[in-house]
Design a protein around this motif. Structure first.
Motif, short mmCIF file in Angstrom:
data_model
loop_
_atom_site.label_atom_id
_atom_site.label_comp_id
_atom_site.label_asym_id
_atom_site.label_seq_id
_atom_site.Cartn_x
_atom_site.Cartn_y
_atom_site.Cartn_z
N PRO A 112 20.95 21.58 38.15
CA PRO A 112 20.26 20.33 37.78
C PRO A 112 20.18 20.06 36.28
CG PRO A 112 18.72 21.97 38.68
CD PRO A 112 20.10 22.46 38.96
N ILE A 113 20.06 21.10 35.44
CA ILE A 113 20.02 20.87 33.99
C ILE A 113 21.38 20.37 33.51
CG2 ILE A 113 19.71 21.94 31.73
CD1 ILE A 113 17.77 23.92 33.07
N THR A 114 22.44 21.00 33.98
CA THR A 114 23.79 20.58 33.64
C THR A 114 24.05 19.15 34.12
OG1 THR A 114 24.58 22.86 33.78
CG2 THR A 114 26.25 21.12 33.90
N ASP A 115 23.59 18.85 35.31
CA ASP A 115 23.75 17.52 35.89
C ASP A 115 23.06 16.46 35.03
OD1 ASP A 115 24.66 15.91 38.23
OD2 ASP A 115 22.52 15.51 38.42
N VAL B 214 14.37 14.36 31.48
CA VAL B 214 13.35 15.41 31.61
C VAL B 214 12.35 15.04 32.71
CG1 VAL B 214 11.45 16.61 30.45
CG2 VAL B 214 13.60 16.18 29.23
N TYR B 215 11.96 13.77 32.75
CA TYR B 215 11.03 13.29 33.79
C TYR B 215 11.61 13.55 35.18
CZ TYR B 215 8.74 10.00 36.95
OH TYR B 215 8.09 9.45 38.04
N GLU B 216 12.90 13.27 35.36
CA GLU B 216 13.53 13.49 36.66
C GLU B 216 13.56 14.98 37.02
OE1 GLU B 216 16.58 9.81 37.42
OE2 GLU B 216 17.36 11.54 36.30
N LEU B 217 13.85 15.82 36.01
CA LEU B 217 13.87 17.26 36.28
C LEU B 217 12.48 17.76 36.70
CD1 LEU B 217 16.08 18.60 33.34
CD2 LEU B 217 16.61 18.79 35.77
N MET B 218 11.45 17.25 36.04
CA MET B 218 10.09 17.68 36.33
C MET B 218 9.56 17.13 37.65
SD MET B 218 9.16 19.68 33.81
CE MET B 218 7.37 19.73 33.84
N SER B 219 10.18 16.04 38.14
CA SER B 219 9.67 15.35 39.33
C SER B 219 10.44 15.69 40.59
CB SER B 219 9.72 13.83 39.09
OG SER B 219 9.00 13.47 37.94
N ARG B 220 11.33 16.68 40.51
CA ARG B 220 12.08 17.06 41.71
C ARG B 220 11.16 17.67 42.76
NH1 ARG B 220 15.81 21.26 40.31
NH2 ARG B 220 14.35 21.69 38.61
N ASP B 221 11.69 17.84 43.96
CA ASP B 221 10.90 18.40 45.07
C ASP B 221 10.35 19.76 44.70
OD1 ASP B 221 11.49 16.18 46.56
OD2 ASP B 221 13.12 17.12 47.69
N LYS B 222 9.20 20.10 45.26
CA LYS B 222 8.58 21.41 45.05
C LYS B 222 9.48 22.52 45.59
CE LYS B 222 4.92 20.07 47.26
NZ LYS B 222 3.59 20.08 47.91
N LYS B 223 9.50 23.64 44.86
CA LYS B 223 10.32 24.77 45.28
C LYS B 223 9.58 26.08 45.05
CE LYS B 223 14.72 22.47 44.15
NZ LYS B 223 15.18 22.31 45.53
N ASP B 224 10.06 27.12 45.72
CA ASP B 224 9.54 28.48 45.53
C ASP B 224 10.49 29.19 44.55
OD1 ASP B 224 8.08 30.91 47.68
OD2 ASP B 224 9.18 31.34 45.84
N GLU B 225 9.95 29.76 43.48
CA GLU B 225 10.81 30.39 42.47
C GLU B 225 11.66 31.51 43.05
OE1 GLU B 225 10.46 31.87 37.86
OE2 GLU B 225 9.03 32.69 39.29
N GLN B 226 11.15 32.20 44.07
CA GLN B 226 11.89 33.32 44.66
C GLN B 226 12.94 32.86 45.67
OE1 GLN B 226 8.21 35.42 45.86
NE2 GLN B 226 9.03 37.14 44.70
N ASN B 227 12.98 31.56 45.94
CA ASN B 227 13.90 31.07 46.96
C ASN B 227 14.46 29.71 46.53
OD1 ASN B 227 15.32 31.06 49.40
ND2 ASN B 227 13.68 29.93 50.44
#
Length: 335
Positions: free
Chosen positions: A301-304, A320-333
């Motif tokens: 996503p950062i490269t994108d 940056v706003y789009e990166l911060m607003s993506r769907d919630k995720k689990d860092e381990q998965n």
């Protein structure tokens, strides 16, 4: 072949810094350069004014316009040109190289369209010689000043890597070997993308929190694409992955970070490159890895986002706003 002579093809900042470092060890150095002004500066003024100013060039370094003359009798030939010039310079050098010479590349990038690594390109053009990659956190300005630096050399032929290790090793320049040439090259190329993004963050005016997030999540992207391409995960935790990422994202010596700052302040990629005055590998790498991640279906996503900022005029703040607003995720998965 003379182990006490090393040839550099290219007179940029890093090649010159390595030349100075080797010359201080008593090694004879030949530098091939295409610019007569640079050749005169090195041979007569004993300074590479354009690329490494204020550093005295020792007398056992000589610059040449004749590539054959520079290469002759050198056991090690270092290709010290930007990634986009590696194929052309390799083609030119191929007629002067013999099988006993070891080729070293210090360029960090992928070839556009083919996505080939630097060592692959060199091997295609000069198949008779072994190729070694030298990479790691090593700003030219600091290497030339004898500031302690540590790098890694990687090759499919570990004997060749060990010869290069022996020649370049000093008490100020520590060299490790690594057999994972894919991981070493991908780490060195991909980190420039994240450094460019970190610079943009600085240019916008964001803080350490933002940069730490970019570096951490950026490291994840480097590992994901690197492993997909055949690199070993543990390589990216080393000098050419984490080490190179840290130094390139945090230092003003980094032309990628400097260019990113200018883009964050409102300049275009072309304007930023012109102002930096040297090749900004992260811009070229971003295009290559963007196309590669789409081809291999790897989430980056950062490269994108950076691609859209550089080539589609996306506002960096909105990116940056789009990166911060993506769907919630689990860092381990995270996928």
């Amino acid at each position: 072949m003379n182990l006490n002579k090393v040839c550099f093809l290219g007179a940029g900042s890093f090649g010159t810094a390595l030349s100075v470092m080797l010359a201080k060890k008593g090694i004879e150095v030949a530098i091939w350069a295409h610019s007569n002004n640079t050749i005169e500066d090195i041979n007569l003024r004993r300074e590479n004014i354009k690329y490494l100013p204020n550093i005295i060039i020792p007398n056992n370094i000589n610059a040449y316009s004749d590539m054959e003359c520079a290469i002759k009798d050198s056991k090690i030939v270092v290709l010290a040109v930007p990634s986009h010039a590696i194929r052309d310079v390799s083609k030119k050098a191929s007629k002067y190289i013999n099988k006993d010479q070891i080729l070293v590349t210090v360029a960090k990038g992928l070839e556009n369209k083919t996505f080939k690594r630097m060592s692959e390109i060199i091997k295609e053009e000069i198949p008779i010689s072994e190729v070694v990659v030298l990479s790691g956190p090593s700003h030219a300005e600091e290497v030339a000043l004898d500031i302690p630096t540590t790098v890694v050399v990687a090759s499919e032929d570990m004997n060749a890597a060990k010869i290069v290790q022996d020649v370049f090793m000093s008490n100020k320049f520590r060299v490790y070997t690594n057999s994972d040439i894919i991981g070493v090259e991908i780490g060195g190329a991909c980190k420039n993308i994240i450094a460019l993004a970190a610079g943009i963050s600085d240019g916008i005016g964001y803080g350490d929190n933002t940069k730490a997030a970019l570096m951490t999540r950026g490291m994840s992207e480097i590992i994901d694409i690197g492993v997909k391409l055949g690199g070993k995960r543990e390589t990216f935790n080393g000098l050419t992955g984490m080490g190179d990422l840290i130094v390139t994202c945090t230092s003003m010596h980094s032309r990628n970070r400097r260019a990113g700052i200018l883009i964050g302040e409102g300049l275009s990629a072309e304007e930023a490159t012109e102002k930096v005055g040297m090749v900004v590998e992260g811009i070229k790498a971003c295009r290559a890895f963007y196309e590669l991640k789409n081809k291999d279906n790897v989430s980056m996503p950062i490269t994108d986002t950076l691609y859209k900022v550089l080539f589609e005029n996306k506002d960096p703040k909105y990116g940056v706003y789009e990166l911060m607003s993506r769907d919630k995720k689990d860092e381990q998965n995270i996928e």
